[in-house]
Design an enzyme around this catalytic site. Structure first.
Site, short mmCIF file in Angstrom:
data_model
loop_
_atom_site.label_atom_id
_atom_site.label_comp_id
_atom_site.label_asym_id
_atom_site.label_seq_id
_atom_site.Cartn_x
_atom_site.Cartn_y
_atom_site.Cartn_z
N ASP A 26 -3.15 9.47 5.32
CA ASP A 26 -2.57 9.06 4.19
C ASP A 26 -3.34 8.14 3.36
O ASP A 26 -4.30 7.12 3.81
CB ASP A 26 -1.35 8.09 4.59
CG ASP A 26 -0.53 9.23 5.47
OD1 ASP A 26 -0.01 10.09 5.12
OD2 ASP A 26 0.04 8.70 6.58
N ASP A 44 -4.04 12.95 10.75
CA ASP A 44 -3.88 13.40 9.53
C ASP A 44 -4.13 12.01 8.91
O ASP A 44 -4.27 10.99 9.22
CB ASP A 44 -2.58 13.94 8.86
CG ASP A 44 -1.54 13.25 9.60
OD1 ASP A 44 -1.44 11.97 9.58
OD2 ASP A 44 -0.68 13.85 10.04
N ASP A 69 6.28 -0.60 9.34
CA ASP A 69 7.09 -0.96 10.49
C ASP A 69 6.35 -1.94 11.26
O ASP A 69 6.58 -3.25 11.90
CB ASP A 69 7.60 0.12 11.46
CG ASP A 69 6.40 1.32 11.31
OD1 ASP A 69 5.39 1.10 11.28
OD2 ASP A 69 6.93 2.53 12.12
P1 ATP Z 1 1.14 9.26 13.70
O1 ATP Z 1 -0.02 9.10 14.85
O2 ATP Z 1 2.23 9.86 14.64
O3 ATP Z 1 0.67 10.10 12.73
P2 ATP Z 1 1.58 7.23 12.08
O4 ATP Z 1 2.06 5.60 12.05
O5 ATP Z 1 0.76 7.57 11.19
O6 ATP Z 1 1.72 7.80 13.54
P3 ATP Z 1 3.55 8.59 10.35
O7 ATP Z 1 4.94 9.15 10.43
O8 ATP Z 1 2.13 9.33 10.08
O9 ATP Z 1 3.32 7.89 11.62
O10 ATP Z 1 3.68 7.48 8.86
C1 ATP Z 1 2.53 6.92 8.35
C2 ATP Z 1 2.73 5.26 8.16
O11 ATP Z 1 3.70 5.03 7.49
C3 ATP Z 1 2.91 4.58 9.42
O12 ATP Z 1 1.61 4.33 9.94
C4 ATP Z 1 3.81 3.15 8.77
O13 ATP Z 1 2.89 2.51 8.06
C5 ATP Z 1 4.53 3.91 7.84
N1 ATP Z 1 5.96 4.45 8.38
C6 ATP Z 1 6.22 5.48 8.91
N2 ATP Z 1 7.35 5.59 9.45
C7 ATP Z 1 7.96 4.30 9.16
C8 ATP Z 1 9.46 3.77 9.21
N3 ATP Z 1 10.28 4.45 10.04
N4 ATP Z 1 9.39 2.51 9.10
C9 ATP Z 1 8.50 1.79 8.12
N5 ATP Z 1 7.23 2.41 8.19
C10 ATP Z 1 6.79 3.28 8.39
MG MG Z 2 0.27 9.54 10.44
#
Ligand code: ATP
Ligand code: MG
Length: 451
Positions: A73, A71, A147
């Site tokens: 963002d 997805d 993170d």
């Molecule tokens: P996925 O592949 O599962 O989507 P993702 O890194 O995109 O992995 P998401 O939960 O969609 O995970 O989060 C989007 C973004 O938000 C992350 O890439 C990161 O920049 C930020 N983020 C998410 N969770 C945290 C956290 N616990 N602490 C700090 N930043 C976070």
């Molecule tokens: Mg994501």
């Protein structure tokens, strides 16, 4: 080689953490056509209205790594109300920190306003976990509160550049998962980052930076303070990442499974349970990687099955009637999990349906097999039976019987049925009341009514 290394070291020095580097396509490889049309149009809409807008986080990271993003963002300096005003099909969601969902066809883009860094006013719990952070900030601050360095990348489709504040692109290319800031402090703010470290490094094939890895074992117990609903979301992501087998093994290696998941604690320590869980995770991984759907109910049913079996056995030993005992065992096991993991009510219903069907597969006489075939959840129950057979818990002959029976002609089915256990009369004489009631309940798939 040495020159390359020197260049790399030099580049790191030239761009210390928190300093902006703007990288052209040659450095990251993302062309605007690689980005989903909806994410592109969201950025365009915001930029035309005079705001900053970037594809951010996991999607940029995945595109650079050559993985199709799940997805997208978008991060912007527009406030949620301003975003809402630009896109007709959009809605504001969230209580803690508002974000906007922008809809294009069947795609939803999550748009969030740059967030500020934490400061002395940030509300935290007694262990340092951040409870609320809802202050808007600028892009540098937004990057700093993410993170891992590989997650703090901002892609502008218009100029095809990546803004990289923490040399995340270099870390990604060098296959390292590095934390932004001091890992211990970041884990204290949000212990779920420990799980994310394991999940993302498995998904992307990155090595954990030693500073990211080292504190996990001693800080694992902080997971206990994470609200169950949040934990459940993260566990779902982990189990449905397509890398669940590796993730679960690594959770164990890092000491993260203790307490975190009572189910993993117990199950992985009993050989039969471990075999069953690993088979289930392997088959889920294969489904996800093949782009097929996988159901949380089914997977959690497998993760908890040996708990249910053990609980059920104990009840039968205590002379409880089999089917009601199974239902009590199911409820108890789910209740224990609920303390740690907020399994949603709907998923809990799916789990119970699958479990409750299992004893019914044993009945291969009379009308029961036909009734079982008509059950809504027959398919899931049957797939579950196959795993039980594969793990050695039940005879493979039983699974094979059902494989044949479900597709057989009427005549063949009649041939396959096992003889009934003799005339009704003699049954009445030899069996106790309890046993008969239990059999009826088993056929109906529900516990007998309380007397
Ligand atoms: P996925 O592949 O599962 O989507 P993702 O890194 O995109 O992995 P998401 O939960 O969609 O995970 O989060 C989007 C973004 O938000 C992350 O890439 C990161 O920049 C930020 N983020 C998410 N969770 C945290 C956290 N616990 N602490 C700090 N930043 C976070
Ligand atoms: Mg994501």
């Amino acid at each position: 080689m040495i020159r390359k290394l020197l260049r790399r070291v030099f580049r790191r020095d030239a761009a210390p953490s928190g300093h902006l580097t703007s990288l052209p396509v040659a450095r990251h490889g993302i062309r605007r056509e690689h980005v989903s049309a909806a994410a592109r149009r969201t950025c365009e809409g915001l930029q035309e209205a005079g705001f900053k807008a970037y594809v951010v986080g996991g999607a940029v990271r995945d595109l650079i790594a050559g993985i199709e993003p799940k997805d997208y963002d978008v991060a912007t300096n527009a406030t949620p109300d301003q975003v809402r005003g630009i896109f007709r099909r959009s809605r504001i969601i969230g209580r803690r920190f508002q974000i906007v969902h922008v809809l294009f066809g069947n795609e939803t883009i999550e748009v969030s306003t740059f967030r500020a860094a934490h400061d002395a006013d940030t509300l935290k719990d007694a262990h340092g976990r951040v409870l609320r952070d809802n202050v808007w900030g600028n892009i540098e601050e937004d990057a700093a509160r993410r993170d891992f360095t590989v997650n703090a990348l901002y892609y502008d489709p218009a100029s095809e550049t990546v803004l990289d504040f923490h040399h995340g692109v270099a870390d990604l290319q060098q296959k390292t998962l590095r934390m932004i800031g001091e890992p211990r402090a970041r884990y204290r703010e949000d212990p779920v980052r420990m799980l994310r470290a394991v999940r993302l490094s498995s998904k992307l094939g990155l090595a954990l930076d030693p500073a990211v890895k080292a504190p996990i074992r001693e800080m694992a117990e902080l997971m206990e303070n994470v609200p169950p609903a949040r934990l459940f979301d993260e566990m779902l992501k982990l189990l449905f990442s397509g890398h669940a087998v590796e993730c679960v093994k690594r959770l164990r290696d890092e000491g993260l499974h203790h307490g975190l998941l009572p189910l993993l604690d117990v199950i992985l320590e009993q050989p039969m349970g471990e075999k069953f869980v690993m088979l289930a995770l392997t088959s889920t991984d294969a489904r996800i990687r093949a782009g097929k759907p996988a159901s949380p109910g089914f997977l959690f049913a497998t993760l908890l099955w040996h708990e249910v079996l053990a609980n059920w056995e104990a009840r039968k030993k205590a002379r409880q009637v089999a089917m009601p005992a199974l239902y009590e065992a199911m409820d108890e096991v789910l209740a224990t999990q609920a303390e740690k993991l907020a399994i949603t009510r709907r998923i809990a219903g799916d789990i119970k349906d699958i479990w409750a069907l299992q004893p019914r597969f044993e009945k291969r006489a009379g009308k029961s097999p036909y009734r079982l075939l008509e059950q809504l959840r027959f398919r899931a129950g049957y797939d579950f039976l196959l795993l039980r057979a594969e793990s050695g818990e039940v005879d493979t002959e039983l699974a094979e019987w059902w494989t044949e029976f479900q597709d057989a002609s009427h005549d063949r089915r009649e041939e396959m049925l096992q003889p009934d256990a003799g005339p009704k009369k003699s049954r009445r004489r030899t069996r106790s009341r309890g046993k008969k009631a239990e059999e009826r309940a088993a056929e109906d798939g529900r516990p007998e009514a309380e007397p």
